[in-house]
Design an enzyme around this catalytic site. Structure first.
Site, PDB file in Angstrom:
ATOM      1  N   LYS A  50     -18.905 -69.088 -80.627  1.00  0.00           N
ATOM      2  CA  LYS A  50     -18.846 -70.545 -80.685  1.00  0.00           C
ATOM      3  C   LYS A  50     -18.463 -71.184 -79.354  1.00  0.00           C
ATOM      4  O   LYS A  50     -18.722 -72.374 -79.127  1.00  0.00           O
ATOM      5  CB  LYS A  50     -17.846 -70.988 -81.752  1.00  0.00           C
ATOM      6  CG  LYS A  50     -18.281 -70.710 -83.179  1.00  0.00           C
ATOM      7  CD  LYS A  50     -19.297 -71.719 -83.661  1.00  0.00           C
ATOM      8  CE  LYS A  50     -19.531 -71.632 -85.156  1.00  0.00           C
ATOM      9  NZ  LYS A  50     -20.462 -72.670 -85.646  1.00  0.00           N
ATOM     10  N   SER A 303     -20.716 -61.648 -84.094  1.00  0.00           N
ATOM     11  CA  SER A 303     -20.423 -63.045 -83.785  1.00  0.00           C
ATOM     12  C   SER A 303     -18.965 -63.348 -83.547  1.00  0.00           C
ATOM     13  O   SER A 303     -18.636 -64.311 -82.846  1.00  0.00           O
ATOM     14  CB  SER A 303     -20.948 -63.933 -84.916  1.00  0.00           C
ATOM     15  OG  SER A 303     -20.457 -63.473 -86.172  1.00  0.00           O
TER      16      SER A 303
END
Length: 323
Positions: A50, A303
């Site tokens: 992110k 991720s």
């Protein structure tokens, strides 16, 4: 969204985020009967991908926007990325989250100096509070996924994968709001004609999957999950990621909690990486669904690694009892 947007994002975030390694895993390759490569977004300073989108979007704010501050809603990692970027830029940040967000993620955001607000029991509740602040305090709202700059920033992952493994056959990512899968898919498919983009999400509360089935954005209930960062809605007025995911995703898979736990366990046993459930859903899909990828080069985007020790221990306990 155009591929030029992704290249612009890469130029802007160069030196501010990591270009992460693409690691070949012989043990996972044998276990899953394909050529397994791991894109290690776990090595970003905040432990999750992110940071790419948040850094690009925050750096594109006007001086007036920076003075008024930034507000967002988050299941954890986006909030941490916004708080991290805000700390570096001297921008006040407010992160709205639901009570379903694990405490370790809440505390990590507070440690970066952000104002944290826990609101309701869903991402939708948190989003409503964030949008209220944009009206009452003139703050800038920065969506976790529904923003061109966020999508472009996440798309830089796809550029790196294609550069490091030009003949990749399949890229697996978790699917939530669609910023990661949409950005990666846009970038990868702009450079490779043969690459397939596969998404995976938990069986209960997969908002994007249910929206794709309905042909329009819909709301779904939220549930606790090992893949907690894949929770939350996509917004009923979604203007970016819903259409982009429709365009770039080739297949999508829903996976059980037990198989997510097994995926987390297999990654740890093979490479000693403790990852979040959202990082393991691709492996869960490989276990749960009849996929024949023998001889194929498959990249799994790891991720994030911001999983609490208690949650990870529970996942290992489940995973080690599965065949």
């Amino acid at each position: 969204m155009e591929i030029q947007d992704v290249y612009a994002a890469r130029r802007a975030i160069h030196g501010l985020v990591c270009r992460t390694p693409l690691l070949h895993s012989p043990q996972l390759s044998r276990q899953y009967q394909c050529e397994v490569w791991l894109k290690l977004e776990t090595l970003q300073p905040i432990g999750a991908f992110k940071l790419r989108g948040a850094t690009y979007a925050m750096n594109r704010l006007s001086e007036e926007q920076k003075r008024h501050g930034v507000v967002t809603c988050s299941t954890g990692n986006h909030g941490r990325a916004v708080a991290y970027a805000g700390q570096r830029l001297g921008v006040h940040t407010v992160i709205c989250m639901s009570s379903l967000v694990p405490n370790n993620k809440v505390e990590a955001i507070k440690a970066l100096g952000a104002d944290v607000r826990i609101v309701g029991q869903s991402q939708d509740h948190a989003e409503r509070e964030a949008l209220r602040l944009t009206e009452e305090a003139s703050m800038t709202y920065l969506s976790p996924f529904e923003h061109p700059d966020i999508i472009a920033g996440q798309g830089t992952i796809g550029l790196e994968i294609i550069e490091d493994l030009p003949d990749v056959d399949v890229i697996f990512t978790g699917l939530s709001g669609g910023g990661l899968l949409g950005g990666v898919g846009l970038a990868a498919k702009s450079a490779s004609r043969k690459v397939k983009i596969f998404g995976a999400s938990m069986e209960k509360g997969a908002a994007m999957v249910e929206s794709l089935k309905a042909g329009k954005p819909v709301q779904v209930p939220e549930y606790e999950s090992f893949a907690d960062s894949l929770g939350g809605g996509i917004g009923l007025d979604n203007r970016h990621t819903f259409q982009l995911v429709q365009q770039v995703m080739d297949r999508v898979f829903l996976v059980s909690e037990d198989n997510i736990a097994k995926g987390m366990t297999d990654i740890f046993d093979a490479e000693k990486f403790a990852v979040e459930g959202a990082a393991a859903v691709g492996f869960a899909a490989m276990r749960q669904h009849p996929l024949d990828l023998r001889g194929k080069k498959v990249v799994f985007v790891l991720s994030g690694k911001n999983v609490s020790s208690d949650t990870f221990d529970t996942a290992l306990s489940i995973g080690r009892h599965m065949q």
